[in-house]
Design an enzyme around this catalytic site. Structure first.
Site, mmCIF file in Angstrom:
data_model
loop_
_atom_site.group_PDB
_atom_site.id
_atom_site.type_symbol
_atom_site.label_atom_id
_atom_site.label_comp_id
_atom_site.label_asym_id
_atom_site.label_seq_id
_atom_site.Cartn_x
_atom_site.Cartn_y
_atom_site.Cartn_z
ATOM 1 N N LYS A 22 0.841 -1.213 0.000
ATOM 2 C CA LYS A 22 0.000 0.000 0.000
ATOM 3 C C LYS A 22 0.869 1.255 0.000
ATOM 4 C CE LYS A 22 -1.739 1.758 4.002
ATOM 5 N NZ LYS A 22 -1.530 3.202 4.129
ATOM 6 N N ASN A 23 1.879 1.266 0.864
ATOM 7 C CA ASN A 23 2.654 2.505 1.007
ATOM 8 C C ASN A 23 3.587 2.764 -0.169
ATOM 9 O OD1 ASN A 23 1.343 2.925 3.384
ATOM 10 N ND2 ASN A 23 3.107 2.501 4.713
ATOM 11 N N ARG A 91 -4.505 10.339 4.253
ATOM 12 C CA ARG A 91 -3.283 11.102 4.481
ATOM 13 C C ARG A 91 -2.357 11.082 3.261
ATOM 14 N NH1 ARG A 91 0.340 13.903 7.774
ATOM 15 N NH2 ARG A 91 2.435 13.366 7.105
ATOM 16 N N CYS A 115 -5.365 8.163 9.205
ATOM 17 C CA CYS A 115 -5.404 7.539 10.526
ATOM 18 C C CYS A 115 -5.236 8.583 11.618
ATOM 19 C CB CYS A 115 -4.235 6.562 10.663
ATOM 20 S SG CYS A 115 -4.519 4.972 9.934
ATOM 21 N N ARG A 120 -0.307 14.924 12.838
ATOM 22 C CA ARG A 120 0.531 14.511 11.700
ATOM 23 C C ARG A 120 0.803 15.724 10.835
ATOM 24 N NH1 ARG A 120 -1.016 8.536 9.784
ATOM 25 N NH2 ARG A 120 0.981 8.795 8.760
ATOM 26 N N PRO A 121 1.835 16.487 11.207
ATOM 27 C CA PRO A 121 2.134 17.715 10.484
ATOM 28 C C PRO A 121 2.696 17.441 9.089
ATOM 29 C CG PRO A 121 3.845 17.260 12.110
ATOM 30 C CD PRO A 121 2.804 16.187 12.268
ATOM 31 N N ILE A 122 2.673 18.468 8.236
ATOM 32 C CA ILE A 122 3.279 18.331 6.905
ATOM 33 C C ILE A 122 4.316 19.437 6.681
ATOM 34 C CG2 ILE A 122 1.369 17.089 5.805
ATOM 35 C CD1 ILE A 122 0.608 19.859 4.535
ATOM 36 N N ASP A 123 4.830 19.984 7.811
ATOM 37 C CA ASP A 123 5.783 21.097 7.702
ATOM 38 C C ASP A 123 6.996 20.736 6.841
ATOM 39 O OD1 ASP A 123 6.109 19.369 10.043
ATOM 40 O OD2 ASP A 123 7.919 20.540 10.448
ATOM 41 N N LEU A 124 7.441 19.479 6.919
ATOM 42 C CA LEU A 124 8.653 19.105 6.168
ATOM 43 C C LEU A 124 8.370 19.043 4.661
ATOM 44 C CD1 LEU A 124 9.938 16.362 8.643
ATOM 45 C CD2 LEU A 124 10.937 18.638 8.296
ATOM 46 N N ASP A 306 4.503 0.660 12.021
ATOM 47 C CA ASP A 306 3.299 0.011 11.503
ATOM 48 C C ASP A 306 3.152 -1.444 11.959
ATOM 49 O OD1 ASP A 306 2.578 2.331 10.243
ATOM 50 O OD2 ASP A 306 3.099 1.685 8.215
ATOM 51 N N ILE A 328 8.026 7.015 16.673
ATOM 52 C CA ILE A 328 7.680 7.716 15.431
ATOM 53 C C ILE A 328 6.430 8.574 15.606
ATOM 54 C CG2 ILE A 328 7.214 7.464 12.937
ATOM 55 C CD1 ILE A 328 9.977 6.419 13.755
ATOM 56 N N ARG A 398 -8.725 -0.297 4.353
ATOM 57 C CA ARG A 398 -7.847 0.710 3.764
ATOM 58 C C ARG A 398 -6.485 0.110 3.429
ATOM 59 N NH1 ARG A 398 -6.223 4.579 7.563
ATOM 60 N NH2 ARG A 398 -4.850 4.930 5.838
HETATM 61 C C1 UD1 Z 1 4.322 6.805 6.185
HETATM 62 C C2 UD1 Z 1 3.426 5.604 6.034
HETATM 63 C C3 UD1 Z 1 2.889 5.150 7.386
HETATM 64 C C4 UD1 Z 1 4.034 4.958 8.362
HETATM 65 C C5 UD1 Z 1 4.941 6.171 8.408
HETATM 66 C C6 UD1 Z 1 6.185 5.953 9.254
HETATM 67 C C7 UD1 Z 1 2.467 5.910 3.823
HETATM 68 C C8 UD1 Z 1 1.235 6.126 3.011
HETATM 69 N N1 UD1 Z 1 2.318 5.928 5.156
HETATM 70 O O1 UD1 Z 1 3.513 7.868 6.682
HETATM 71 O O2 UD1 Z 1 2.179 3.930 7.187
HETATM 72 O O3 UD1 Z 1 3.496 4.724 9.656
HETATM 73 O O4 UD1 Z 1 5.372 6.508 7.095
HETATM 74 O O5 UD1 Z 1 6.891 4.868 8.812
HETATM 75 O O6 UD1 Z 1 3.535 5.668 3.312
HETATM 76 N N2 UD1 Z 1 6.571 14.529 10.462
HETATM 77 C C9 UD1 Z 1 6.782 15.865 10.716
HETATM 78 N N3 UD1 Z 1 6.606 16.752 9.694
HETATM 79 C C10 UD1 Z 1 6.236 16.366 8.448
HETATM 80 C C11 UD1 Z 1 6.040 15.015 8.190
HETATM 81 C C12 UD1 Z 1 6.214 14.102 9.219
HETATM 82 O O7 UD1 Z 1 7.115 16.244 11.825
HETATM 83 O O8 UD1 Z 1 6.098 17.226 7.577
HETATM 84 C C13 UD1 Z 1 6.763 13.557 11.531
HETATM 85 C C14 UD1 Z 1 5.500 12.730 11.808
HETATM 86 O O9 UD1 Z 1 4.640 13.426 12.695
HETATM 87 C C15 UD1 Z 1 6.086 11.500 12.424
HETATM 88 C C16 UD1 Z 1 7.379 11.306 11.635
HETATM 89 O O10 UD1 Z 1 7.688 12.594 11.096
HETATM 90 O O11 UD1 Z 1 6.409 11.730 13.765
HETATM 91 C C17 UD1 Z 1 7.332 10.292 10.530
HETATM 92 O O12 UD1 Z 1 6.229 10.569 9.693
HETATM 93 P P1 UD1 Z 1 6.251 10.251 8.138
HETATM 94 O O13 UD1 Z 1 7.413 9.400 7.806
HETATM 95 O O14 UD1 Z 1 6.107 11.532 7.398
HETATM 96 O O15 UD1 Z 1 4.923 9.410 7.952
HETATM 97 P P2 UD1 Z 1 4.076 9.359 6.630
HETATM 98 O O16 UD1 Z 1 4.980 9.518 5.461
HETATM 99 O O17 UD1 Z 1 2.899 10.228 6.729
#
Ligand code: UD1
Length: 420
Positions: A22-23, A91, A115, A120-124, A306, A328, A398
């Site tokens: 899926k991922n 997401r 989920c 779950r921020p997207i700042d990065l 996961d 994480i 999902r």
């Molecule tokens: C992906 C996977 C999810 C898995 C996760 C971690 C998909 C569709 N989903 O989610 O199943 O649990 O990787 O292996 O591939 N973070 C920030 N800022 C950001 C983005 C992330 O601080 O902009 C933090 C998150 O809150 C978290 C960590 O970074 O603490 C890792 O998150 P991330 O690797 O981004 O998870 P996803 O890519 O959303």
């Protein structure tokens, strides 16, 4: 809304085949937006998240068709706006931001849902797009990103909890059509990122270093259509392996990539589970009583977040004390209160769950809260005495293809029931 009714206590035995990851498939489907040519993706799992992604691509103007486990996408003429209602459901929809920006130099997506596992921020993701030259505005639940030109640069993507998987995917997808060279430092090393890089390279992108913390992308003018087979789902394979161990059974898992699962397999062996790997096949068997092991989730190649919930069930059934630490996602312990309803003894201390294992589990009605928590509740139900009703299984649909059918093939007494 469907539920799963499980009559526990039967050891799982037999053979099962892993579906595509899926991922991996979600960002790869998003990457098809980078070319007007036709892309064919094989070994696509039949999941509601995949259907959502197909609908999102269609709402942008792409032609999407599904034939068995093959999805074909042709994003001839597309627009930069996504459908809010579709996008907020998942997401992973955030990963259309990078390809739309790369191809159209404009992208507007709604802030994503998915989920409920902590904030779950997207700042990065946004930092990466800005570094490439995009002007961003966040307003009314949307992120709008525009750029006259995207220009390659050095981008550090390490966050509080380490690298970001989808953030790395997004920046890679924007940078492949940027001018010049982009270097991502502290890139995610997950196999799904490598699979995406392979897909993009087959489209004509120039990428090196995927799978390591430094990825270098040299922008190209355009990309072309491609055929690709998605990697096997390591999380699904790990879930079956743990279910086999938890029920005291013996399961052969075909079509897996054991080399993507070393941290999980190592922990299972430490716990006393017999794990044998032969090429793409894994055999998992439990002999007698298990030993408690401590687990800390980490970015790849560490123990995956996961699989944390599923491993907690195994430890709840193992006599002794184990500590499971989540590094994480904060608040990814929603399954703990539901497991307690089945008799598991788990207490939470900050980022750690202390599991006092060995108490027999007994069936009860439980509520699934997120995708992997649902998988954990299913494993617990299969291992418990009596009947367990797992409610709200749309979370499971999902991310796990035909999980009830696959488990029935292993002898599980599990049925999908429609709740009025
Ligand atoms: C992906 C996977 C999810 C898995 C996760 C971690 C998909 C569709 N989903 O989610 O199943 O649990 O990787 O292996 O591939 N973070 C920030 N800022 C950001 C983005 C992330 O601080 O902009 C933090 C998150 O809150 C978290 C960590 O970074 O603490 C890792 O998150 P991330 O690797 O981004 O998870 P996803 O890519 O959303």
């Amino acid at each position: 809304m469907d539920s799963l009714l499980i009559k526990g206590g039967t050891p799982l035995r037999g053979e099962v085949t892993v579906s595509g990851a899926k991922n991996a498939v979600l960002p790869i489907m998003a990457a098809t937006l980078l070319t007007p040519e036709k892309c064919v993706i094989r070994r696509v799992p039949d999941l509601s998240d995949v259907q959502f992604m197909g609908q999102i691509l269609a709402s942008l103007g792409a032609k999407v068709s599904v034939n068995g486990d093959t999805v074909t996408v042709q994003a001839g003429k597309i627009k930069p706006f996504g459908d809010y209602d579709l996008i907020r459901k998942m997401r992973a929809s955030i990963c259309i931001l990078g390809p739309l920006l790369g191809r159209l130099r404009h992208s507007r997506v709604s802030l994503p849902g998915g989920c409920v596992i902590g904030t779950r921020p997207i700042d990065l993701h946004l930092k990466g797009m800005e570094a490439l030259g995009a002007k961003l505005t966040v307003e009314g639940g949307y992120v709008d990103a525009k750029a006259k030109r995207l220009i390659g640069t050095d981008i550090f993507l390490g966050g509080r909890a380490g690298p970001t998987v989808l953030g790395t995917a997004n920046v890679m997808m924007a940078a492949v059509l940027a001018d010049g060279v982009t270097t991502i430092e502290s890139a995610a090393c997950e196999p799904e990122v490598v699979d995406l890089a392979f897909f993009l390279s087959s489209m004509g992108a120039r990428i090196s270093g995927a799978g390591s913390p430094t990825i270098t992308i040299t922008g190209v003018k355009e990309l072309h259509g491609v055929e690709h087979e998605v990697i096997p789902d390591r999380i699904e394979a790990a879930t079956f392996a743990i279910a086999a161990a938890a029920t005291g059974g013996e399961v052969t898992i075909h079509g897996a990539r054991p080399d993507h699962m070393s941290a999980v397999l190592d922990k299972l062996r430490d716990a006393g589970v017999r794990v044998e790997r032969k090429g793409l096949t894994l055999s998992v068997r439990r002999n007698g009583t298990l030993r408690p092991v401590d687990v800390t989730t980490q970015p790849y190649a560490g123990f995956p977040t996961d699989v944390q919930a599923q491993m907690m069930v195994l430890m709840a059934m193992t006599p002794g004390l184990s500590i499971i630490t989540e590094r994480i996602f904060e608040s990814r312990f929603m399954h703990v209160s539901e497991l307690a309803r089945l008799g598991a003894e788990v207490s939470i201390e900050g980022p750690s769950a202390i599991v006092k294992g060995g108490r027999p589990l007994s069936g009860a009605p439980v509520m699934a809260s997120d995708l992997r928590a649902s998988a954990a509740l299913v494993i617990a139900g299969l291992s418990a005495r009596g009947s367990t009703l797992v409610n709200r299984i749309y979370h499971l649909d999902r991310g796990y293809e035909k999980i009830d059918q696959k488990l029935r093939g292993l002898g599980a007494r599990i049925q999908r029931v429609e709740q009025p």
